[in-house]
Design a protein around this motif. Sequence first.
Motif, PDB file in Angstrom:
ATOM      1  N   THR A 104      97.627  38.513  52.395  1.00 22.46           N
ATOM      2  CA  THR A 104      98.255  37.590  51.141  1.00 22.46           C
ATOM      3  C   THR A 104      98.993  36.290  51.994  1.00 22.46           C
ATOM      4  O   THR A 104      99.112  34.968  51.436  1.00 22.46           O
ATOM      5  CB  THR A 104      99.912  37.999  51.006  1.00 22.46           C
ATOM      6  OG1 THR A 104      99.430  39.090  50.336  1.00 22.46           O
ATOM      7  CG2 THR A 104     101.044  37.353  49.898  1.00 22.46           C
ATOM      8  N   GLU A 105      99.375  36.256  53.382  1.00 23.81           N
ATOM      9  CA  GLU A 105      99.758  35.126  53.624  1.00 23.81           C
ATOM     10  C   GLU A 105      97.902  34.069  53.948  1.00 23.81           C
ATOM     11  O   GLU A 105      98.430  32.798  54.044  1.00 23.81           O
ATOM     12  CB  GLU A 105     100.186  35.675  55.479  1.00 23.81           C
ATOM     13  CG  GLU A 105     100.579  34.050  56.376  1.00 23.81           C
ATOM     14  CD  GLU A 105     102.191  33.437  55.425  1.00 23.81           C
ATOM     15  OE1 GLU A 105     101.132  32.075  55.508  1.00 23.81           O
ATOM     16  OE2 GLU A 105     101.989  33.669  55.258  1.00 23.81           O
ATOM     17  N   GLN A 106      97.137  34.947  54.570  1.00 25.45           N
ATOM     18  CA  GLN A 106      95.493  34.137  54.470  1.00 25.45           C
ATOM     19  C   GLN A 106      95.401  33.175  52.930  1.00 25.45           C
ATOM     20  O   GLN A 106      95.252  32.620  53.393  1.00 25.45           O
ATOM     21  CB  GLN A 106      94.800  35.198  55.156  1.00 25.45           C
ATOM     22  CG  GLN A 106      94.908  35.209  55.845  1.00 25.45           C
ATOM     23  CD  GLN A 106      93.106  36.424  56.569  1.00 25.45           C
ATOM     24  OE1 GLN A 106      93.439  36.912  55.542  1.00 25.45           O
ATOM     25  NE2 GLN A 106      92.509  36.233  57.729  1.00 25.45           N
ATOM     26  N   ILE A 107      95.696  33.781  51.974  1.00 23.57           N
ATOM     27  CA  ILE A 107      95.531  33.782  50.797  1.00 23.57           C
ATOM     28  C   ILE A 107      96.250  31.689  50.690  1.00 23.57           C
ATOM     29  O   ILE A 107      95.977  31.252  49.960  1.00 23.57           O
ATOM     30  CB  ILE A 107      95.874  34.192  49.615  1.00 23.57           C
ATOM     31  CG1 ILE A 107      94.572  34.967  49.545  1.00 23.57           C
ATOM     32  CG2 ILE A 107      95.409  34.223  48.412  1.00 23.57           C
ATOM     33  CD1 ILE A 107      94.348  36.847  49.035  1.00 23.57           C
ATOM     34  N   ARG A 108      97.859  32.066  51.092  1.00 27.03           N
ATOM     35  CA  ARG A 108      98.263  31.664  50.430  1.00 27.03           C
ATOM     36  C   ARG A 108      98.390  30.390  51.415  1.00 27.03           C
ATOM     37  O   ARG A 108      98.397  29.050  51.186  1.00 27.03           O
ATOM     38  CB  ARG A 108      99.982  31.984  50.606  1.00 27.03           C
ATOM     39  CG  ARG A 108     101.205  30.933  50.544  1.00 27.03           C
ATOM     40  CD  ARG A 108     102.301  31.491  51.218  1.00 27.03           C
ATOM     41  NE  ARG A 108     102.766  32.286  50.282  1.00 27.03           N
ATOM     42  CZ  ARG A 108     102.846  33.996  50.405  1.00 27.03           C
ATOM     43  NH1 ARG A 108     102.327  34.192  52.318  1.00 27.03           N
ATOM     44  NH2 ARG A 108     103.558  34.770  49.738  1.00 27.03           N
ATOM     45  N   SER A 109      97.835  30.048  52.726  1.00 28.33           N
ATOM     46  CA  SER A 109      97.600  29.332  54.112  1.00 28.33           C
ATOM     47  C   SER A 109      96.710  28.047  53.016  1.00 28.33           C
ATOM     48  O   SER A 109      96.948  26.942  53.130  1.00 28.33           O
ATOM     49  CB  SER A 109      97.057  30.615  54.927  1.00 28.33           C
ATOM     50  OG  SER A 109      96.853  29.093  55.609  1.00 28.33           O
TER      51      SER A 109
END
Length: 667
Positions: A104-109
């Motif tokens: 999720t953090e990669q997608i948000r970044s």
Amino acid sequence: MTSTIPVLRDTPQPFFTDRAEAGRVLGTLLEHYRGAPDVVVLGLAPGGVPVAREVAVALRAPLDVLVVGKLGAPGHPEVAFGALGPGGRIVVNDDVTRGLHLTTEQIRSVAHRAARDLHRHEAAYRHRTEPMDPAGKAVILVDDGTSTGATMFAAVEAIRADEPTRIVVAVPAATGSTCRELGAAVDEMVCATMPTPFLAVGDAYWNFTPIDDEQVRILLTTPTTAGTAAPDPVAAVRDAAIAAPDGVPPEHVLADLVGDARWVLLGASTHGTHEFYTARAAITRWLITERGFDGVALEADWPDAHRVHRYVRGLGDDLSATQALGGFERFPTWLWRNTVIRDLAYRLRLHNQHQRENGERQAGFYGLDLYSMHRSMHQVIQYLERADHAAAERAIRRYAAFDRTGADDGRAYGFAAALGLSECCRDEVVGELIDLQRNAAPTAAHNGEAPFDALRNAWTARSAEAYYRAMFADRVSAWNLRDRHMADTLDALAAHLGPDSRLVVWAHNAHIGDASASEQVTDGQLSLGQLIRERHGKQCRTIGFSTGHGTVTAATAWGGEPERMPLRPAVASSAEQLLHDTGIPAFLLRFDRPTAAAELLRTPRLERTVGVVYTPATERHSHYLHTRLADRYDAVVYLDRTTALDPLDPARSRRVTATPETFPTGL
């Protein structure tokens, strides 16, 4: 023995010159929106804007830009796992994100970076102008192509929130699965081509240079709803049309078109139209009797056609043309067992009788196709039993390998060999061909053509063995192998007849038309007409035949009985619809000389192609492809209304199998 499928597939080639041409093609497919009120065209920036501009010009509709950011995988930005639309709407491809194990953090970044780029680009494109309000309008979303569809899905979701009356998605190229998924999500999905395999959007274009911000801004500020009126295509075609009653052009026109060509290829947009057969028969008789052509070669099996050849030469045991056509037993029999071919064979017999009496050259009747694997092997053995008993024994031992496969026909053999369920017999057919070429000695029992007939049957067995294995592995490779075989057979036939020989060829438009000028090229397909053009240049002339509506003889399913079926009127935006709109019942269009019509028909349009199976319910998907008509043929004969072909024995049961040889095209 290990089974190896021959890799004959040609490299897929681009179909569109550039994005502007792709936009003009989409404009013809969307012309039902021309003049409609409250239509707006939105181009997905940056690549979709040049395409969208041509659509907007064609429809006389306003143009705007829609900025959607691609979400590229970390470390692999070329791989899109989703898209970011206006207003921060994110569309993610779950399969891709799971496959890449994205957090999720990669997608948000990635989404945050895409949002910054999106705002920057939108400011550059608009240059302080406000976006159009799609509320209450029919919105046509245009891109230069789509593979996963993530960007377009984001665009659709963004526009849907603005409550348009209709959402239309239009792309020049996409995968079939993406087209189906988008089609289920919007009111109308328009996709010009679906290349297989679809590796990248850029593969659909010869020129796919990047589009920068300034180019987008200029395209957006150039008016699309005003300007000089486009030339009237109907008037251009009408001016170039040459009357061709019953599909037969005037003799002086034919003489000028054919010139000194050695090969004249006559096509047909269906396998069951009476007028196509009668017009080709009339042209063939004229070419043979008045221009010295040496015969006709058809999209038919060699041994079946050779039986007719012997009849027209006054040889063999057949006492009538109907009897001579008895060898055509493979589905679909009506292609060659019909009243027109019967009459043509009888007239060729009379012509040859006159030629023999005057000591002049006789005309022949030949087959180019390769489906006769077992019949051709039988013919080779029969020849060798008369010519060389030792060679006959070797051939029997070699061809007996097919008996050990347990397959009683070519399709069953190909299926088993392709899957490794039985041994591959490639070496046996190749070995017999080499042996026959080297060692078969003529004897007094032969007539002058027997050795050549045996050699062509050996070649056919060799090509058929490879074809039947390929047809269960790669449709394009099988198609290319077949058309190469037909072209090679035609060349061998011309060499056998002599350097001054001239031949008429009958085959479907899909074969005689130049595949490089059609959507076929995007799959890597080639064609008989393309090969003969490449090998012999101006010595080849191709004449396609097409129709607007009427009736047609076809089956409703593989292996079915021939039926007299209504042929639906041509679809809007097709070449056939344009030719129909001239109001001229039968005419010839020449593309071998410059005219406004020829220039017009060098832009891709839909062209109808009906095989032995006709499915009106899926007319657009099953029976049309994009072609550059003026580059595909040297001329086209158009008959507005046509009638169904008359089989000699419509009630006769057909010898068919679960997987017909012509699957899946029927062409």
